[in-house]
Design an enzyme around this catalytic site. Structure first.
Site, PDB file in Angstrom:
ATOM      1  N   ARG A 251       0.568  -1.205  -0.035  1.00  0.00           N
ATOM      2  CA  ARG A 251      -0.069   0.278  -0.153  1.00  0.00           C
ATOM      3  C   ARG A 251       1.215   1.216   0.035  1.00  0.00           C
ATOM      4  NH1 ARG A 251      -4.913  -1.382   3.968  1.00  0.00           N
ATOM      5  NH2 ARG A 251      -6.000  -3.183   3.328  1.00  0.00           N
ATOM      6  N   ALA A 252       1.977   1.603  -1.030  1.00  0.00           N
ATOM      7  CA  ALA A 252       2.419   2.535  -0.425  1.00  0.00           C
ATOM      8  C   ALA A 252       2.898   3.249  -2.147  1.00  0.00           C
ATOM      9  CB  ALA A 252       4.102   1.734  -0.508  1.00  0.00           C
TER      10      ALA A 252
END
Ligand SMILES: *[C@@H]1O[C@H](CO)[C@@H](O)[C@H](O)[C@H]1NC(C)=O
Ligand SMILES: *[C@@H]1O[C@H](CO)[C@@H](O)[C@H](O)[C@H]1NC(C)=O
Length: 387
Positions: A251-252
């Site tokens: 989730r970056a």
């Protein structure tokens, strides 16, 4: 000029911060925070909490570590863990919501700090500015809720129940507009480092921040933090520029909204992603992306395969096609670069993404540089003590 030099000498190495450095750009253009209000440092955590949430335009100096960790005591709840427990370098999950499934092991007595799960409310017209390398907010995150015009600059937010998923987020943006998060650092957070949604987050610029995923408690059991940025707002216009993201596993960022009326855009420019045994971009529906001038070094998955299957469009080329941008946004786009054993990045050149970006307002489209200096520049400029 002479007076300024004298003041610096007289104060020795003590940084003199009187407010925000620079001006908001990208989607958060026009954000002024506390504006010309007199800068002042709160004396303790109670005063900081009150200044953050009141109805007064303020420039709040964070000139030391404000430690909220035990300010609301501890609490105990049930939950579960997956794959590895806290003692083995994993995270547990507070609450029963995500406990289903055969790989989950139930826990009845998770003890955690109550403050982590109860973020500090931030009202409108605030500048929250760290002084030198001293500005630390520990144990409790910031929640910009029902507010507009907020700047958070040069602040290190850390140590929020890092063993526990749902133990707290570092920065939450909800029912907001005009938020600029610049030159901050995030580490050791239970859940997300930055989160929006499901309401509108509005115009947001996330620039020059360090997202440090090194942790002894990893949901992916590999000493890398998984929960980096989750942007699910129904009206998110985000510029993501010059950030240094490292030692993270997921989730970056992740972004996208299930609101089919949304015309969200995400403009990622000149970010440096390094040493990630997981994914960087994970893109959901209804958010249109221009991803340019970014460098992925030793990143297992620069972008998830699902990202190109969504009801939205991406422009993120590795080579060629950049001149297709000129007719839509008035300049060529910039190529991305994938190096040092990274997985492949599927290059997409769907100009629909650019159309949505232009419709959000051409004044919000910042320029982009080539990838040649991105790694050194992100390492030198991102995080605290650099403004
Ligand atoms: C924020 O500042 C604007 C412009 O000065 C003002 O109109 C608005 O009322 C302020 N909001 C709050 C909550 O103080
Ligand atoms: C690549 O990243 C991993 C962590 O994901 C790290 O253990 C490894 O040392 C890195 N390799 C290099 C060459 O830096």
């Amino acid at each position: 000029m002479r007076l300024f030099i004298f003041a610096c000498i007289a104060l020795g190495h003590r940084a003199i911060a009187t407010g925000v450095s620079g001006e908001a750009f990208g989607m958060a253009t026009g954000t002024t925070g506390g504006g010309s209000a007199t800068a002042a440092a709160p004396s303790d955590t109670a005063e900081l909490e009150s200044w953050l949430s009141d109805d007064v335009a303020r420039v709040i100096l964070i000139d030391k570590a404000f430690d909220f960790t035990d300010s609301l005591g501890t609490t105990t709840g049930s939950g579960c863990y997956q794959d590895c427990d806290v003692a083995q370098g994993g995270q547990d999950y507070i609450g029963t919501l995500s406990c289903s499934g055969s790989t989950m092991t139930a826990l009845s007595d998770i003890e955690y700090y109550a403050a982590g799960a109860s973020p500090l409310l931030v009202g409108s017209n605030k500048s929250i500015v760290g002084v030198g390398t001293e500005g630390v907010i520990k144990g409790r995150g910031l929640r910009v809720y029902g507010a507009t015009n907020v700047i958070i600059q040069n602040v290190f937010v850390t140590d929020i129940n890092p063993e526990h998923v749902w133990g707290g987020d570092a920065i939450t943006i909800q029912e907001a507009d005009k938020v600029w998060i610049d030159h901050c650092k995030f580490s050791l957070i239970g859940r997300q480092m930055i989160v929006t949604g499901y309401d509108a987050a509005g115009h947001v610029t996330i620039s020059n921040n360090e997202f440090d995923g090194n942790t002894d408690w990893s949901a992916t059991c590999n000493r890398q933090h998984y929960w980096t940025l989750l942007l699910l707002g129904a009206k998110d216009y985000c510029t993501f520029y010059g950030n240094y993201l490292h030692d993270l596993s997921g989730r970056a960022p992740h972004y996208g909204t299930t609101d089919n009326d949304a015309t969200n855009v995400f403009h990622a420019v000149n970010n440096y992603f390094e040493n990630m045994a997981g994914h960087a971009f994970d893109i959901g529906p209804n958010t249109w992306s221009l991803i340019e001038g970014n460098v992925f070094s030793n990143v297992t998955t620069p972008m998830t395969a699902d990202s190109t299957e969504q009801d939205s469009a991406i422009f993120n080329v590795l080579s060629g096609s950049t001149s297709e941008c000129a007719s839509v946004i008035g300049r060529d786009c910039v190529e991305n670069e994938v190096i040092d054993n990274s997985g492949s990045l599927t290059g997409v050149s769907d100009t629909t993404a650019l159309t949505y970006l232009a419709e959000a307002g051409t004044e919000y489209i910042m320029s982009a540089s080539s990838t040649s200096d991105v790694a050194s520049s992100a390492k030198a400029n991102a995080g605290i003590g650099k403004v």
